[in-house]
Design a protein around this motif. Structure first.
Motif, PDB file in Angstrom:
ATOM      1  N   LEU A 327       3.341  -3.934 -28.771  1.00  0.00           N
ATOM      2  CA  LEU A 327       3.734  -2.759 -29.542  1.00  0.00           C
ATOM      3  C   LEU A 327       4.263  -1.692 -28.597  1.00  0.00           C
ATOM      4  CD1 LEU A 327       3.739  -1.082 -32.200  1.00  0.00           C
ATOM      5  CD2 LEU A 327       1.395  -0.412 -31.621  1.00  0.00           C
ATOM      6  N   ASP A 328       5.488  -1.207 -28.846  1.00  0.00           N
ATOM      7  CA  ASP A 328       6.061  -0.135 -28.030  1.00  0.00           C
ATOM      8  C   ASP A 328       6.074   1.163 -28.827  1.00  0.00           C
ATOM      9  OD1 ASP A 328       8.375  -0.186 -29.730  1.00  0.00           O
ATOM     10  OD2 ASP A 328       9.169  -1.848 -28.545  1.00  0.00           O
ATOM     11  N   ALA A 329       6.396   2.257 -28.152  1.00  0.00           N
ATOM     12  CA  ALA A 329       6.325   3.572 -28.779  1.00  0.00           C
ATOM     13  C   ALA A 329       7.338   3.720 -29.908  1.00  0.00           C
ATOM     14  CB  ALA A 329       6.536   4.661 -27.736  1.00  0.00           C
ATOM     15  N   ALA A 330       8.545   3.175 -29.723  1.00  0.00           N
ATOM     16  CA  ALA A 330       9.579   3.312 -30.751  1.00  0.00           C
ATOM     17  C   ALA A 330       9.139   2.654 -32.051  1.00  0.00           C
ATOM     18  CB  ALA A 330      10.886   2.698 -30.257  1.00  0.00           C
ATOM     19  N   THR A 331       8.516   1.480 -31.935  1.00  0.00           N
ATOM     20  CA  THR A 331       8.038   0.785 -33.137  1.00  0.00           C
ATOM     21  C   THR A 331       6.833   1.501 -33.722  1.00  0.00           C
ATOM     22  OG1 THR A 331       8.778  -1.286 -32.139  1.00  0.00           O
ATOM     23  CG2 THR A 331       7.316  -1.447 -34.047  1.00  0.00           C
ATOM     24  N   ALA A 332       5.926   1.944 -32.858  1.00  0.00           N
ATOM     25  CA  ALA A 332       4.736   2.652 -33.333  1.00  0.00           C
ATOM     26  C   ALA A 332       5.123   3.887 -34.137  1.00  0.00           C
ATOM     27  CB  ALA A 332       3.860   3.046 -32.148  1.00  0.00           C
ATOM     28  N   GLU A 333       6.102   4.615 -33.646  1.00  0.00           N
ATOM     29  CA  GLU A 333       6.568   5.822 -34.335  1.00  0.00           C
ATOM     30  C   GLU A 333       7.046   5.495 -35.742  1.00  0.00           C
ATOM     31  OE1 GLU A 333       9.275   9.547 -32.934  1.00  0.00           O
ATOM     32  OE2 GLU A 333      10.195   7.566 -32.753  1.00  0.00           O
ATOM     33  N   LYS A 334       7.784   4.395 -35.871  1.00  0.00           N
ATOM     34  CA  LYS A 334       8.318   4.006 -37.176  1.00  0.00           C
ATOM     35  C   LYS A 334       7.210   3.509 -38.100  1.00  0.00           C
ATOM     36  CE  LYS A 334      11.815   3.594 -39.906  1.00  0.00           C
ATOM     37  NZ  LYS A 334      12.563   4.806 -40.359  1.00  0.00           N
ATOM     38  N   VAL A 335       6.303   2.693 -37.567  1.00  0.00           N
ATOM     39  CA  VAL A 335       5.210   2.143 -38.375  1.00  0.00           C
ATOM     40  C   VAL A 335       4.364   3.261 -38.966  1.00  0.00           C
ATOM     41  CG1 VAL A 335       3.061   0.812 -38.276  1.00  0.00           C
ATOM     42  CG2 VAL A 335       5.119  -0.075 -37.171  1.00  0.00           C
ATOM     43  N   GLY A 347      -1.015  -6.990 -27.493  1.00  0.00           N
ATOM     44  CA  GLY A 347      -0.913  -5.923 -26.508  1.00  0.00           C
ATOM     45  C   GLY A 347      -0.205  -4.705 -27.064  1.00  0.00           C
ATOM     46  N   ALA A 348      -0.367  -3.565 -26.377  1.00  0.00           N
ATOM     47  CA  ALA A 348       0.276  -2.317 -26.803  1.00  0.00           C
ATOM     48  C   ALA A 348       0.492  -1.426 -25.592  1.00  0.00           C
ATOM     49  CB  ALA A 348      -0.591  -1.599 -27.840  1.00  0.00           C
ATOM     50  N   ASP A 349       1.663  -0.806 -25.532  1.00  0.00           N
ATOM     51  CA  ASP A 349       1.946   0.137 -24.453  1.00  0.00           C
ATOM     52  C   ASP A 349       1.103   1.402 -24.642  1.00  0.00           C
ATOM     53  OD1 ASP A 349       3.798  -1.692 -23.582  1.00  0.00           O
ATOM     54  OD2 ASP A 349       5.538  -0.625 -24.413  1.00  0.00           O
ATOM     55  N   GLU A 350       0.796   2.057 -23.531  1.00  0.00           N
ATOM     56  CA  GLU A 350      -0.073   3.224 -23.602  1.00  0.00           C
ATOM     57  C   GLU A 350       0.536   4.349 -24.429  1.00  0.00           C
ATOM     58  OE1 GLU A 350      -3.156   5.450 -23.702  1.00  0.00           O
ATOM     59  OE2 GLU A 350      -3.224   3.445 -22.803  1.00  0.00           O
ATOM     60  N   ASP A 351       1.868   4.533 -24.339  1.00  0.00           N
ATOM     61  CA  ASP A 351       2.472   5.597 -25.137  1.00  0.00           C
ATOM     62  C   ASP A 351       2.449   5.272 -26.627  1.00  0.00           C
ATOM     63  OD1 ASP A 351       4.268   3.540 -24.727  1.00  0.00           O
ATOM     64  OD2 ASP A 351       5.968   4.814 -24.208  1.00  0.00           O
ATOM     65  N   ALA A 352       2.439   3.981 -26.975  1.00  0.00           N
ATOM     66  CA  ALA A 352       2.291   3.588 -28.375  1.00  0.00           C
ATOM     67  C   ALA A 352       0.871   3.865 -28.850  1.00  0.00           C
ATOM     68  CB  ALA A 352       2.624   2.107 -28.546  1.00  0.00           C
ATOM     69  N   VAL A 353      -0.105   3.554 -27.999  1.00  0.00           N
ATOM     70  CA  VAL A 353      -1.506   3.827 -28.338  1.00  0.00           C
ATOM     71  C   VAL A 353      -1.720   5.328 -28.529  1.00  0.00           C
ATOM     72  CG1 VAL A 353      -3.895   3.641 -27.545  1.00  0.00           C
ATOM     73  CG2 VAL A 353      -2.299   1.756 -27.136  1.00  0.00           C
ATOM     74  N   ALA A 354      -1.074   6.131 -27.691  1.00  0.00           N
ATOM     75  CA  ALA A 354      -1.217   7.588 -27.800  1.00  0.00           C
ATOM     76  C   ALA A 354      -0.718   8.086 -29.153  1.00  0.00           C
ATOM     77  CB  ALA A 354      -0.443   8.263 -26.661  1.00  0.00           C
ATOM     78  N   LEU A 355       0.361   7.503 -29.648  1.00  0.00           N
ATOM     79  CA  LEU A 355       0.854   7.899 -30.972  1.00  0.00           C
ATOM     80  C   LEU A 355      -0.146   7.539 -32.060  1.00  0.00           C
ATOM     81  CD1 LEU A 355       4.609   6.833 -30.660  1.00  0.00           C
ATOM     82  CD2 LEU A 355       3.735   9.167 -30.845  1.00  0.00           C
ATOM     83  N   ARG A 363      -6.077   1.417 -38.096  1.00  0.00           N
ATOM     84  CA  ARG A 363      -6.738   0.477 -37.183  1.00  0.00           C
ATOM     85  C   ARG A 363      -5.689  -0.226 -36.328  1.00  0.00           C
ATOM     86  NH1 ARG A 363      -8.372   0.391 -42.396  1.00  0.00           N
ATOM     87  NH2 ARG A 363     -10.598   0.613 -42.868  1.00  0.00           N
ATOM     88  N   LEU A 364      -5.856  -0.165 -35.024  1.00  0.00           N
ATOM     89  CA  LEU A 364      -4.946  -0.829 -34.089  1.00  0.00           C
ATOM     90  C   LEU A 364      -5.715  -1.914 -33.354  1.00  0.00           C
ATOM     91  CD1 LEU A 364      -2.265  -1.151 -32.617  1.00  0.00           C
ATOM     92  CD2 LEU A 364      -2.981   0.690 -31.057  1.00  0.00           C
ATOM     93  N   LEU A 365      -5.267  -3.160 -33.501  1.00  0.00           N
ATOM     94  CA  LEU A 365      -5.909  -4.306 -32.864  1.00  0.00           C
ATOM     95  C   LEU A 365      -4.952  -4.941 -31.874  1.00  0.00           C
ATOM     96  CD1 LEU A 365      -7.451  -6.137 -35.980  1.00  0.00           C
ATOM     97  CD2 LEU A 365      -8.428  -4.278 -34.658  1.00  0.00           C
ATOM     98  N   VAL A 366      -5.481  -5.338 -30.725  1.00  0.00           N
ATOM     99  CA  VAL A 366      -4.681  -6.067 -29.739  1.00  0.00           C
ATOM    100  C   VAL A 366      -5.417  -7.344 -29.355  1.00  0.00           C
ATOM    101  CG1 VAL A 366      -3.526  -4.018 -28.840  1.00  0.00           C
ATOM    102  CG2 VAL A 366      -5.666  -4.779 -27.802  1.00  0.00           C
ATOM    103  N   THR A 367      -4.639  -8.341 -28.977  1.00  0.00           N
ATOM    104  CA  THR A 367      -5.201  -9.624 -28.561  1.00  0.00           C
ATOM    105  C   THR A 367      -4.562 -10.031 -27.237  1.00  0.00           C
ATOM    106  OG1 THR A 367      -3.533 -10.991 -29.631  1.00  0.00           O
ATOM    107  CG2 THR A 367      -5.416 -10.298 -30.980  1.00  0.00           C
TER     108      THR A 367
END
Length: 530
Positions: A327-335, A347-355, A363-367
């Motif tokens: 998951l990247d920030a651009a996608t996280a922003e849209k979701v 997995g998820a980038d830290e800037d995506a997690v911050a959003l 709920r955000l899950l990573v594997t």
């Protein structure tokens, strides 16, 4: 059936004077042994466990000092002895038991800490036959079961958390309570049951027995839930031993506690998105009530999400989003622009997690990775009074698997669209119809009692959201028994159809396809999902 003997009632508090420690996993062992020794408890142990305790400078007896027999047969025989099991099973307040213990020099054992040879981990790691067999513990389960049966007097621990509970319970007077001993006994029998279940399943696999006469499986509690599908239903989530991938391995980075329905739907979403190799590009699946309401690939992960959302933005509200890449920030922003229950990704980038941290309830899950859709496995389903077992649906098609049955053969683009649509249909509740084009679902018809209605509903959904079905592919997860469902799809604008074939009405369906100028292929594979 043995009659229940007339034993005196078990005491509430039993002073711990002697403890038998014999563990494979020595995590926390020395600390527990020291806590016991500090309370004046005599320590008895075996092999490597005894050495670890002695190396810490604590007094400890070898089990052979009690039994008068050395360890033998490569350690297979060390605790299987009347001195040990008499000390575990003897009912101290029963006159006959007490007399037998005194006559044979059997001392009581008040506490047992045993964890078992790592059979489950050895088998999961692919150990060879001989190694797996050697890691089947015999003495350990025997001691656990003996101690658990005599829980009126003996505390049995199989995990570090059990030992900590016992040490804490002994703090005041060096004794354990009957309530604690009962709880420990229940856990102990569950542990040996799970251990035996793992061994029996492994043996069945080694022998190639798809349906052994008796079947057992076990799981470890992950969480209890507020309720199940509905508020009046109790529920809990269990994990199978040593899972490699899947929802059971996910780490929740943030959000509210997962519900029963969240986990069920997230599993459906993650199994679907695993069909799309991240090496071939980003993909996104949006799930609602275990059915996909939109699936798409894209040049970027954000584009894949936007194309999946376009299929049915209404149903996507409150849905589950599964991604096949980080998951990247651009996608996280849209979701995060609409309400989403769960997002799962490898997995998820830290800037995506911050959003996501700004939306505390999501709920955000990573594997660590995606499930392997072609891996063998089994699926269980309960029925009244029993359960069903079947192999996972690992079917995966290539262009070479398709049989063209119409006068017009599909184009390369239509073949790609048909395979994409059929992959999605595999994860839609039957009866299922999926329209797709250019790596995007355009309409999904799920769970209808007839295939014509599924085709009609899928087309209506596409129209509702302004999606043009002209030139699309239509996938049916089972055969068309009559031409009506296929004609419904043709009327909607599809030009290529993929279905298993095999109906007694195939000739009529093929003739109808030819009359409309459709290209149609048979897969020979049905992918029902109920």
């Amino acid at each position: 059936m043995p009659a229940a003997p007339d034993f005196p009632p078990a005491p509430d508090r039993v002073k711990v004077r002697r403890a038998l420690l014999s563990v494979s996993d020595k995590t926390g062992l020395v600390d527990f042994a020291r806590a016991l020794a500090d309370r004046g408890v005599e320590l008895v142990s075996t092999g490597g466990t005894r050495k670890a305790i002695a190396d810490a400078g604590l007094p400890v007896k070898d089990i052979s000092e009690l039994t008068g027999f050395p360890e033998m047969m490569d350690g297979r025989v060390k605790t299987l002895h009347p001195i040990v099991h008499g000390g575990l099973l003897g009912v101290r307040d029963a006159p006959e038991h007490k007399a037998a213990m005194e006559a044979h020099g059997i001392g009581a054992i008040d506490l047992v800490y045993v964890n078992l040879y790592p059979f489950e981990a050895t088998a999961a790691a692919g150990g060879d036959y001989e190694t797996c067999v050697e890691n089947i513990d015999i003495g350990g389960p025997a001691m656990i079961r003996s101690a658990a049966k005599n829980h009126g007097y003996v505390a049995i621990c199989t995990e570090p958390a059990d030992m900590q509970e016992v040490v804490d319970g002994m703090a005041e007077d060096g004794a354990t309570s009957l309530d604690l001993r009962k709880r420990l006994a229940a856990r102990a029998y569950a542990r040996t049951a799970a251990y035996d279940a793992a061994i029996s399943q492994w043996f069945a696999g080694q022998l190639g027995e798809a349906a052994p006469a008796r079947r057992a499986f076990a799981g470890e509690l992950v969480q209890t839930m507020r309720y199940g599908e509905n508020p009046h239903q109790a529920a809990a989530f269990y994990r199978f031993p040593n899972p490699r991938t899947g929802v059971a391995t996910a780490t929740q980075l943030q959000g509210k506690e997962l519900s029963y329905n969240n986990i069920n739907d997230t599993d459906a979403a993650f199994e679907l998105i695993a069909e799309f190799d991240p090496g071939k590009g980003p993909a996104c699946a949006i799930i609602k009530h275990a059915n996909p309401c939109g699936v798409a690939t894209g040049g970027s992960l954000r584009e894949a999400y936007e194309r999946a959302l376009a299929c049915d933005p209404t149903s996507a509200f409150g849905g589950i989003v599964a991604l096949n890449t980080r998951l990247d920030a651009a996608t996280a922003e849209k979701v995060l622009e609409i309400f989403t229950e769960v997002v799962i990704a490898p997995g998820a980038d830290e800037d995506a997690v911050a959003l996501f941290r700004k939306k505390k309830n999501v709920r955000l899950l990573v594997t660590e990775g995606l499930p392997d859709p072609t891996a063998p496995g089994e699926v269980f389903r309960s029925v009244s009074g029993g359960f069903l077992v079947q192999g996972r649906d690992a079917a995966r098609l290539t262009p070479a698997d398709l049989k063209v049955v119409t006068k017009r053969a599909p184009t390369e683009a239509e073949v790609r669209d048909m395979l994409f649509a059929f992959t999605i249909a595999k994860h839609v509740k039957s009866n299922a119809i999926v329209y797709a084009k250019d790596g995007q679902t355009l309409g999904v018809g799920a769970g209808q009692m007839n295939r014509k209605d599924s085709a009609r509903i899928a087309a209506l959904r596409a129209a509702d959201f302004g999606l043009d079905l002209t030139g699309s592919a239509c996938a049916s997860e089972a055969f068309f028994p009559f031409p009506d469902g296929l004609l419904q799809a043709a009327d909607a604008g599809c030009t290529a159809v993929i279905q298993p074939g095999g109906s007694i009405g195939d000739d009529k369906v093929i003739a109808a396809a030819d009359e409309r100028g459709l290209a149609m292929v048979f897969t020979g594979v049905r992918v029902f999902r109920h």
